[in-house]
Scaffold this motif. Structure first.
Motif, PDB file in Angstrom:
ATOM      1  N   TRP A 152       1.446   6.542  -6.956  1.00  7.15           N
ATOM      2  CA  TRP A 152       0.279   7.288  -7.398  1.00  7.15           C
ATOM      3  C   TRP A 152       0.525   8.788  -7.240  1.00  7.15           C
ATOM      4  O   TRP A 152       0.173   9.576  -8.124  1.00  7.15           O
ATOM      5  CB  TRP A 152      -0.962   6.851  -6.619  1.00  7.15           C
TER       6      TRP A 152
ATOM      7  N   ASP B 285       0.821  -1.204   0.000  1.00  9.14           N
ATOM      8  CA  ASP B 285       0.000   0.000   0.000  1.00  9.14           C
ATOM      9  C   ASP B 285       0.858   1.258   0.000  1.00  9.14           C
ATOM     10  O   ASP B 285       0.551   2.231  -0.704  1.00  9.14           O
ATOM     11  CB  ASP B 285      -0.929  -0.015   1.209  1.00  9.14           C
TER      12      ASP B 285
ATOM     13  N   ARG C 187       2.287   1.764  -3.445  1.00 12.10           N
ATOM     14  CA  ARG C 187       1.231   2.200  -4.361  1.00 12.10           C
ATOM     15  C   ARG C 187       0.920   3.688  -4.170  1.00 12.10           C
ATOM     16  O   ARG C 187       0.791   4.438  -5.135  1.00 12.10           O
ATOM     17  CB  ARG C 187      -0.030   1.378  -4.149  1.00 12.10           C
ATOM     18  N   LYS C 188       0.816   4.119  -2.925  1.00 13.19           N
ATOM     19  CA  LYS C 188       0.520   5.529  -2.647  1.00 13.19           C
ATOM     20  C   LYS C 188       1.631   6.441  -3.154  1.00 13.19           C
ATOM     21  O   LYS C 188       1.352   7.502  -3.711  1.00 13.19           O
ATOM     22  CB  LYS C 188       0.308   5.738  -1.156  1.00 13.19           C
TER      23      LYS C 188
ATOM     24  N   ARG D 115       3.097  -0.485 -12.822  1.00 14.89           N
ATOM     25  CA  ARG D 115       3.427  -1.021 -11.503  1.00 14.89           C
ATOM     26  C   ARG D 115       2.253  -0.830 -10.539  1.00 14.89           C
ATOM     27  O   ARG D 115       1.978  -1.685  -9.711  1.00 14.89           O
ATOM     28  CB  ARG D 115       4.693  -0.344 -10.965  1.00 14.89           C
ATOM     29  N   ILE D 116       1.540   0.289 -10.642  1.00 24.91           N
ATOM     30  CA  ILE D 116       0.363   0.511  -9.804  1.00 24.91           C
ATOM     31  C   ILE D 116      -0.679  -0.565 -10.079  1.00 24.91           C
ATOM     32  O   ILE D 116      -1.270  -1.120  -9.150  1.00 24.91           O
ATOM     33  CB  ILE D 116      -0.220   1.924 -10.028  1.00 24.91           C
TER      34      ILE D 116
ATOM     35  N   LEU E 106       0.494  -3.704  -8.469  1.00 24.87           N
ATOM     36  CA  LEU E 106       0.309  -3.632  -7.021  1.00 24.87           C
ATOM     37  C   LEU E 106      -1.153  -3.839  -6.637  1.00 24.87           C
ATOM     38  O   LEU E 106      -1.449  -4.505  -5.641  1.00 24.87           O
ATOM     39  CB  LEU E 106       0.814  -2.288  -6.484  1.00 24.87           C
ATOM     40  N   ASP E 107      -2.070  -3.280  -7.426  1.00 21.98           N
ATOM     41  CA  ASP E 107      -3.495  -3.496  -7.166  1.00 21.98           C
ATOM     42  C   ASP E 107      -3.830  -4.983  -7.212  1.00 21.98           C
ATOM     43  O   ASP E 107      -4.569  -5.492  -6.373  1.00 21.98           O
ATOM     44  CB  ASP E 107      -4.356  -2.747  -8.190  1.00 21.98           C
TER      45      ASP E 107
END
Length: 51
Positions: A17, A10, A13-14, A34-35, A38-39
């Motif tokens: 983003w 997480d 990801r943050k 990559r996001i 990660l999701d």
């Protein structure tokens, strides 16, 4: 007990983003890909944890 793997995913990801939003990166960039990865990993981890 804290789920460190989920927190690490997480957090990454943050950060990605925020970078994408700041730079206005398109969907086909490595960061956006990559996001998406990660999701997928987060969803798999939640499903495994839920049983």
């Amino acid at each position: 007990m804290a789920d460190l793997y989920a927190k690490a995913l997480d957090s990454e990801r943050k950060a990605l983003w925020a970078t994408c939003r700041l730079k206005g990166l398109a969907k086909d960039t490595p960061e956006r890909q990559r996001i998406a990865e990660l999701d997928r990993l987060i969803a798999e981890h939640k499903a495994k944890k839920a049983g």
